[in-house]
Design a protein around this motif. Structure first.
Motif, PDB file in Angstrom:
ATOM      1  N   MET A   1       0.835  -1.170   0.000  1.00  0.00           N
ATOM      2  CA  MET A   1       0.000   0.000   0.000  1.00  0.00           C
ATOM      3  C   MET A   1       0.888   1.245   0.000  1.00  0.00           C
ATOM      4  SD  MET A   1      -2.876   0.898   2.742  1.00  0.00           S
ATOM      5  CE  MET A   1      -3.933   2.245   2.527  1.00  0.00           C
ATOM      6  N   TRP A   2       0.604   2.157  -0.890  1.00  0.00           N
ATOM      7  CA  TRP A   2       1.383   3.380  -1.023  1.00  0.00           C
ATOM      8  C   TRP A   2       0.926   4.416  -0.015  1.00  0.00           C
ATOM      9  CZ3 TRP A   2       5.590   3.867  -4.057  1.00  0.00           C
ATOM     10  CH2 TRP A   2       5.802   2.886  -5.017  1.00  0.00           C
ATOM     11  N   SER A   3       1.873   5.126   0.553  1.00  0.00           N
ATOM     12  CA  SER A   3       1.596   6.240   1.458  1.00  0.00           C
ATOM     13  C   SER A   3       2.044   7.517   0.783  1.00  0.00           C
ATOM     14  CB  SER A   3       2.359   6.081   2.772  1.00  0.00           C
ATOM     15  OG  SER A   3       1.944   4.936   3.438  1.00  0.00           O
ATOM     16  N   ARG A   4       1.174   8.481   0.751  1.00  0.00           N
ATOM     17  CA  ARG A   4       1.474   9.753   0.087  1.00  0.00           C
ATOM     18  C   ARG A   4       1.650  10.836   1.135  1.00  0.00           C
ATOM     19  NH1 ARG A   4      -1.949  11.468  -5.048  1.00  0.00           N
ATOM     20  NH2 ARG A   4      -0.807   9.644  -5.767  1.00  0.00           N
ATOM     21  N   GLU A  17       5.733   9.267  -2.906  1.00  0.00           N
ATOM     22  CA  GLU A  17       4.962   8.310  -2.129  1.00  0.00           C
ATOM     23  C   GLU A  17       5.833   7.083  -1.925  1.00  0.00           C
ATOM     24  OE1 GLU A  17       1.309   7.891  -4.211  1.00  0.00           O
ATOM     25  OE2 GLU A  17       2.224   7.119  -6.016  1.00  0.00           O
ATOM     26  N   CYS A  18       5.592   6.385  -0.829  1.00  0.00           N
ATOM     27  CA  CYS A  18       6.429   5.252  -0.449  1.00  0.00           C
ATOM     28  C   CYS A  18       5.571   4.038  -0.145  1.00  0.00           C
ATOM     29  CB  CYS A  18       7.243   5.599   0.789  1.00  0.00           C
ATOM     30  SG  CYS A  18       8.327   7.010   0.586  1.00  0.00           S
ATOM     31  N   ALA A  19       6.175   2.887  -0.317  1.00  0.00           N
ATOM     32  CA  ALA A  19       5.542   1.620   0.035  1.00  0.00           C
ATOM     33  C   ALA A  19       6.649   0.653   0.435  1.00  0.00           C
ATOM     34  CB  ALA A  19       4.748   1.065  -1.147  1.00  0.00           C
ATOM     35  N   SER A  20       6.276  -0.477   0.964  1.00  0.00           N
ATOM     36  CA  SER A  20       7.244  -1.503   1.333  1.00  0.00           C
ATOM     37  C   SER A  20       6.796  -2.836   0.764  1.00  0.00           C
ATOM     38  CB  SER A  20       7.355  -1.598   2.851  1.00  0.00           C
ATOM     39  OG  SER A  20       8.202  -2.665   3.209  1.00  0.00           O
ATOM     40  N   ASP A  21       7.769  -3.603   0.295  1.00  0.00           N
ATOM     41  CA  ASP A  21       7.450  -4.955  -0.167  1.00  0.00           C
ATOM     42  C   ASP A  21       7.965  -5.996   0.821  1.00  0.00           C
ATOM     43  OD1 ASP A  21      10.187  -5.139  -0.586  1.00  0.00           O
ATOM     44  OD2 ASP A  21      10.054  -5.371  -2.754  1.00  0.00           O
ATOM     45  N   GLY A  22       8.321  -5.543   2.012  1.00  0.00           N
ATOM     46  CA  GLY A  22       8.833  -6.431   3.045  1.00  0.00           C
ATOM     47  C   GLY A  22      10.342  -6.408   3.164  1.00  0.00           C
ATOM     48  N   ASP A  29       7.030   8.898  -7.712  1.00  0.00           N
ATOM     49  CA  ASP A  29       6.562  10.270  -7.891  1.00  0.00           C
ATOM     50  C   ASP A  29       5.047  10.295  -7.738  1.00  0.00           C
ATOM     51  OD1 ASP A  29       5.782  12.785  -8.837  1.00  0.00           O
ATOM     52  OD2 ASP A  29       7.238  12.790 -10.459  1.00  0.00           O
ATOM     53  N   SER A  30       4.538  11.082  -6.803  1.00  0.00           N
ATOM     54  CA  SER A  30       3.097  11.104  -6.543  1.00  0.00           C
ATOM     55  C   SER A  30       2.294  11.672  -7.704  1.00  0.00           C
ATOM     56  CB  SER A  30       2.799  11.896  -5.266  1.00  0.00           C
ATOM     57  OG  SER A  30       3.175  13.249  -5.411  1.00  0.00           O
ATOM     58  N   LYS A  31       2.949  12.352  -8.628  1.00  0.00           N
ATOM     59  CA  LYS A  31       2.241  12.936  -9.775  1.00  0.00           C
ATOM     60  C   LYS A  31       2.149  11.972 -10.947  1.00  0.00           C
ATOM     61  CE  LYS A  31       5.019  16.448 -10.035  1.00  0.00           C
ATOM     62  NZ  LYS A  31       5.958  15.894  -9.093  1.00  0.00           N
ATOM     63  N   ARG A  32       2.857  10.843 -10.874  1.00  0.00           N
ATOM     64  CA  ARG A  32       2.881   9.887 -11.978  1.00  0.00           C
ATOM     65  C   ARG A  32       2.397   8.535 -11.487  1.00  0.00           C
ATOM     66  NH1 ARG A  32       8.473  10.136 -15.015  1.00  0.00           N
ATOM     67  NH2 ARG A  32       7.211   9.099 -16.576  1.00  0.00           N
ATOM     68  N   ASP A  33       1.168   8.196 -11.855  1.00  0.00           N
ATOM     69  CA  ASP A  33       0.612   6.915 -11.432  1.00  0.00           C
ATOM     70  C   ASP A  33       1.400   5.738 -12.002  1.00  0.00           C
ATOM     71  OD1 ASP A  33      -1.381   8.122  -9.938  1.00  0.00           O
ATOM     72  OD2 ASP A  33      -2.805   8.104 -11.598  1.00  0.00           O
ATOM     73  N   VAL A  34       1.881   5.897 -13.200  1.00  0.00           N
ATOM     74  CA  VAL A  34       2.707   4.881 -13.839  1.00  0.00           C
ATOM     75  C   VAL A  34       4.034   5.538 -14.169  1.00  0.00           C
ATOM     76  CG1 VAL A  34       2.944   3.350 -15.813  1.00  0.00           C
ATOM     77  CG2 VAL A  34       0.684   3.762 -14.831  1.00  0.00           C
ATOM     78  N   GLY A  35       5.073   5.035 -13.606  1.00  0.00           N
ATOM     79  CA  GLY A  35       6.371   5.641 -13.856  1.00  0.00           C
ATOM     80  C   GLY A  35       7.464   4.893 -13.137  1.00  0.00           C
ATOM     81  N   PRO A  36       8.659   5.415 -13.194  1.00  0.00           N
ATOM     82  CA  PRO A  36       9.769   4.717 -12.549  1.00  0.00           C
ATOM     83  C   PRO A  36       9.594   4.683 -11.031  1.00  0.00           C
ATOM     84  CG  PRO A  36      10.465   6.867 -13.364  1.00  0.00           C
ATOM     85  CD  PRO A  36       9.063   6.650 -13.829  1.00  0.00           C
ATOM     86  N   ILE A  37      10.055   3.601 -10.455  1.00  0.00           N
ATOM     87  CA  ILE A  37      10.033   3.414  -9.006  1.00  0.00           C
ATOM     88  C   ILE A  37      11.450   3.054  -8.571  1.00  0.00           C
ATOM     89  CG2 ILE A  37       9.185   1.963  -7.123  1.00  0.00           C
ATOM     90  CD1 ILE A  37       6.641   1.554  -8.787  1.00  0.00           C
ATOM     91  N   ILE A  38      11.891   3.678  -7.502  1.00  0.00           N
ATOM     92  CA  ILE A  38      13.190   3.370  -6.925  1.00  0.00           C
ATOM     93  C   ILE A  38      12.956   2.398  -5.776  1.00  0.00           C
ATOM     94  CG2 ILE A  38      15.168   4.298  -5.662  1.00  0.00           C
ATOM     95  CD1 ILE A  38      14.573   6.990  -7.070  1.00  0.00           C
ATOM     96  N   ALA A  39      13.733   1.326  -5.731  1.00  0.00           N
ATOM     97  CA  ALA A  39      13.660   0.365  -4.632  1.00  0.00           C
ATOM     98  C   ALA A  39      14.993   0.376  -3.900  1.00  0.00           C
ATOM     99  CB  ALA A  39      13.361  -1.035  -5.157  1.00  0.00           C
TER     100      ALA A  39
END
Length: 59
Positions: A1-4, A17-22, A29-39
């Motif tokens: 679940m993403w937190s904004r 926005e941030c989330a965790s996969d464990g 980027d909160s302005k881009r629903d589909v875009g690059p994600i840094i892990a």
């Protein structure tokens, strides 16, 4: 679940926005629903947050 961030808004606020996969913290980027994600590892994220909390602002 993403937190904004509460600073993110519909008026062009530039926030993340941030989330965790464990194992990793995912940052997007909160302005881009589909875009690059840094892990990054959860350990690296904890170190980063700890560093921010213990750094004095020059202002």
């Amino acid at each position: 679940m993403w937190s904004r961030s509460s600073y993110s808004n519909g008026a062009g606020g530039e926030c993340v926005e941030c989330a965790s996969d464990g194992e990793n913290v995912l940052i997007g980027d909160s302005k881009r629903d589909v875009g690059p994600i840094i892990a990054i590892s959860s350990a690296a994220w904890d170190y980063f947050i700890h560093s921010l909390a213990h750094t004095q602002s020059p202002h």
